[in-house]
Structure formats: structure tokens, C-alpha cells
Design a protein around this motif. Sequence first.
Motif, PDB file in Angstrom:
ATOM      1  N   ALA A  27       0.835  -1.213   0.000  1.00 18.80           N
ATOM      2  CA  ALA A  27       0.000   0.000   0.000  1.00 18.80           C
ATOM      3  C   ALA A  27       0.863   1.255   0.000  1.00 18.80           C
ATOM      4  O   ALA A  27       0.537   2.250  -0.664  1.00 18.80           O
ATOM      5  CB  ALA A  27      -0.925  -0.018   1.220  1.00 18.80           C
ATOM      6  N   LEU A  30       2.211   1.540  -3.635  1.00 20.21           N
ATOM      7  CA  LEU A  30       1.202   1.736  -4.673  1.00 20.21           C
ATOM      8  C   LEU A  30       0.477   3.068  -4.550  1.00 20.21           C
ATOM      9  O   LEU A  30      -0.154   3.515  -5.511  1.00 20.21           O
ATOM     10  CB  LEU A  30       0.197   0.587  -4.635  1.00 20.21           C
ATOM     11  CG  LEU A  30       0.802  -0.792  -4.949  1.00 20.21           C
ATOM     12  CD1 LEU A  30      -0.220  -1.893  -4.707  1.00 20.21           C
ATOM     13  CD2 LEU A  30       1.321  -0.845  -6.379  1.00 20.21           C
ATOM     14  N   THR A  31       0.541   3.680  -3.379  1.00 17.68           N
ATOM     15  CA  THR A  31      -0.065   5.008  -3.209  1.00 17.68           C
ATOM     16  C   THR A  31       0.961   6.124  -3.332  1.00 17.68           C
ATOM     17  O   THR A  31       0.641   7.292  -3.090  1.00 17.68           O
ATOM     18  CB  THR A  31      -0.752   5.111  -1.833  1.00 17.68           C
ATOM     19  OG1 THR A  31       0.214   4.852  -0.802  1.00 17.68           O
ATOM     20  CG2 THR A  31      -1.891   4.113  -1.717  1.00 17.68           C
ATOM     21  N   SER A  33       3.533   6.558  -1.413  1.00 18.30           N
ATOM     22  CA  SER A  33       3.835   7.061  -0.071  1.00 18.30           C
ATOM     23  C   SER A  33       5.184   6.586   0.443  1.00 18.30           C
ATOM     24  O   SER A  33       5.450   6.645   1.647  1.00 18.30           O
ATOM     25  CB  SER A  33       2.732   6.628   0.908  1.00 18.30           C
ATOM     26  OG  SER A  33       1.463   7.045   0.464  1.00 18.30           O
ATOM     27  N   HIS A  57      -0.005  10.679   2.623  1.00 15.37           N
ATOM     28  CA  HIS A  57       1.180   9.873   2.372  1.00 15.37           C
ATOM     29  C   HIS A  57       1.974   9.639   3.659  1.00 15.37           C
ATOM     30  O   HIS A  57       2.487   8.540   3.899  1.00 15.37           O
ATOM     31  CB  HIS A  57       2.073  10.546   1.330  1.00 15.37           C
ATOM     32  CG  HIS A  57       1.458  10.601  -0.037  1.00 15.37           C
ATOM     33  ND1 HIS A  57       0.908   9.501  -0.648  1.00 15.37           N
ATOM     34  CD2 HIS A  57       1.306  11.638  -0.908  1.00 15.37           C
ATOM     35  CE1 HIS A  57       0.439   9.850  -1.848  1.00 15.37           C
ATOM     36  NE2 HIS A  57       0.668  11.141  -2.020  1.00 15.37           N
ATOM     37  N   ILE A  60       0.107   6.989   5.751  1.00 18.73           N
ATOM     38  CA  ILE A  60       0.259   5.625   5.244  1.00 18.73           C
ATOM     39  C   ILE A  60       1.644   5.073   5.580  1.00 18.73           C
ATOM     40  O   ILE A  60       1.779   3.938   6.062  1.00 18.73           O
ATOM     41  CB  ILE A  60       0.013   5.589   3.724  1.00 18.73           C
ATOM     42  CG1 ILE A  60      -1.454   5.927   3.427  1.00 18.73           C
ATOM     43  CG2 ILE A  60       0.377   4.224   3.148  1.00 18.73           C
ATOM     44  CD1 ILE A  60      -1.767   6.073   1.957  1.00 18.73           C
ATOM     45  N   HIS A 186       5.486   1.252 -10.489  1.00 16.46           N
ATOM     46  CA  HIS A 186       5.116   1.539  -9.101  1.00 16.46           C
ATOM     47  C   HIS A 186       6.368   1.630  -8.243  1.00 16.46           C
ATOM     48  O   HIS A 186       6.799   0.660  -7.614  1.00 16.46           O
ATOM     49  CB  HIS A 186       4.171   0.455  -8.570  1.00 16.46           C
ATOM     50  CG  HIS A 186       2.869   0.409  -9.308  1.00 16.46           C
ATOM     51  ND1 HIS A 186       1.984   1.461  -9.312  1.00 16.46           N
ATOM     52  CD2 HIS A 186       2.319  -0.562 -10.093  1.00 16.46           C
ATOM     53  CE1 HIS A 186       0.928   1.148 -10.051  1.00 16.46           C
ATOM     54  NE2 HIS A 186       1.112  -0.073 -10.537  1.00 16.46           N
ATOM     55  N   VAL A 261      -3.559  -0.537  -9.523  1.00  6.63           N
ATOM     56  CA  VAL A 261      -3.042  -0.586  -8.157  1.00  6.63           C
ATOM     57  C   VAL A 261      -3.637  -1.734  -7.354  1.00  6.63           C
ATOM     58  O   VAL A 261      -2.914  -2.475  -6.667  1.00  6.63           O
ATOM     59  CB  VAL A 261      -3.302   0.766  -7.454  1.00  6.63           C
ATOM     60  CG1 VAL A 261      -3.049   0.656  -5.959  1.00  6.63           C
ATOM     61  CG2 VAL A 261      -2.425   1.857  -8.059  1.00  6.63           C
TER      62      VAL A 261
END
Length: 321
Positions: A27, A30-31, A33, A57, A60, A186, A261
Motif C-alpha cells: 500500500a 502503490l499510493t 507514499s 502519504h 500511510i 510503481h 493498483v
Amino acid sequence: MSKRTLLRPLALASLVANIGLVVTGAAVRLTGSGLGCPTWPRCTDASYTTTAEMGVHGVIEFGNRLLGLALGVIALACFVAALLERPRRRSLVLLSLAVLLGIPGQGVIGGITVLTDLNPWVVGLHFLLSMALIALAYALWKRTAEGDGPPRRLVSAPLATLARLTALVSAAVIVVGVIVTGSGPHAGDENAKRNGLDPELIAQAHADLVFLLIGLSVGLWFALRAAGAPRPAIRAAGILIVVELGQGLIGFVQYFTHLPVLLVGAHMLGACLVWVATLGVLWSLRERPATTPAPPATPTPSATSATSATETTEPVATPVA
């Protein structure tokens, strides 16, 4: 709950938490962060925690770090529970200690990924260490239900060799998958570099290994059935095939849909499940019975006869003339 039974659920919690750390790490990447906390071990130069200015961000990335701390607490609880077991089992103490020592190692490598601006090779090493910790946590969990006797193989040597080859290819699939991820889009941050390899070429090599793994797994399942292997071993091989097919389907769909994602995150979870299913096959092919005290030595027949003759000798009456 007794100390003896406490270790097993703690070991299972450690296994689940290690898999959860991989998912939350996915996560983070993929975000975008990966640099939500731009330094380490602090989250910022002035704070160990995220701040409002850092936005989602920061939340996370800091949440992933908190899960790492929770993982350390669980690992410490496993180690203490193993020490408190009566009788204390050396194998469980060593396994729980290995998991415990791996947690700070994982944190240090995670810090290096931040300090190197998410170098893809360091990020890959971070993931592979998680796979090693999953294997150790799985071994700890399984050993809590076993005895202390020496391991005993339940299948023939060729079948055991085929299972080990399957596990080796499974590990290779994971390693090459890490390289594929390092060549893809990514990166965990829009400014992070990639490994520079051709994504299509590496993805093809990864797919070839997946086909080989599925073929070996199917062959192993048929071989176990033909050899009359124990049902748990056949079932474990069947579960591995099902998990592999599901993971392969996700992999192909994510590739042809340009790596969305959610599917990439599911694929990383699937990698953990394939690895656990692989370990399940290896453990199903052997057993470790409980040790039993040696029976008391029985006297030899000659000694028994001599003793009986001595103990039963009685005076013989002399006949009267």
C-alpha cells in the motif's frame, strides 16, 4: 491458557502479521507514499510521528512503521513464551529468537530504502527479507504442534527431491517477481528511480518460471497420489496448485490491464500465499513424533533361567528304604 498452549496462537499471529506487513508495504508503494516519512528513524527531522502537513502519504508510511513495531512486540511475546515453556524446547527458542532478530533487521533495511530514495534493489531486498521471516514464523507455528523426536520422511526420496525442486522454483518466481516490480511503474514515489531493466523481458522470464512452477506442482500432486502418499501431503499439493492458478490469473490480468493498483496489491498478497502454500507442502512430507522414554531393559533368557533356577531350588525329599 497454559504457557504450553500460548505459544502456538502467538506464532500464528506472528505469521499473519508478517504477511500483513507485506500488504501494508505494498500500500505504501502503490499510493506513492514511499517517502511519506522522508527520513529515518524519525518521520521528519523534528518528529518521530507524521504531521498534518505531510498529508495522507505521511499517514500511510507511518502506519506501516507502526505495524513493524507491533510485529516486534508479537515476536518478543513468542520468544518469552518459548522460554517459559516447560519443558523448554531449544528448537522453539531458537526459531522465535530468529524471528525476533529479523524484525529490527527489517526495520534497518526499510530505513535504508528511505535514505536511498527508494532504490529498487534495496526495496526488493526488503521484500525478500519479509519472505524469509514468513518462512521462519511458519516453521515456528508448525513446530509448536510437533514432538521433539527426529524428523521422519513420509514419502520416498525421489518424491522429497521433487518437492524441494518445486520449492526452489517457487523461491525463484518470487525473486524474479521482485525484479519485475523494480522495473515497473510503481516506485513508491514519482521521483524514485527504477532498476533500468526491460520490463517486458523480465516479465516474460517471470511468466516462464510460473509455468514451470505450475507444471512441477501438478506433477508432484500426481506423483503423490500414485505413490499412495499420506492424504495431508496430497491435499497440501492440491492447495498449492489452486493458489498458484489464482496468483497466475491475477498476474496475467494485471499485466494486460497495465498494472492497476488494486490488482498489484492483490498480487503481492498472492505471492505470500504461494510461499506459505509451498512451505505447507514441504512440511506435509515429514513428521516429527514426540520422544518417548526408552523402555526398561529386559533380562536375557539365559539370565532369566539362571535366576529362576536359583530362586526356585528347594530341598528334595530322600526316599525311605
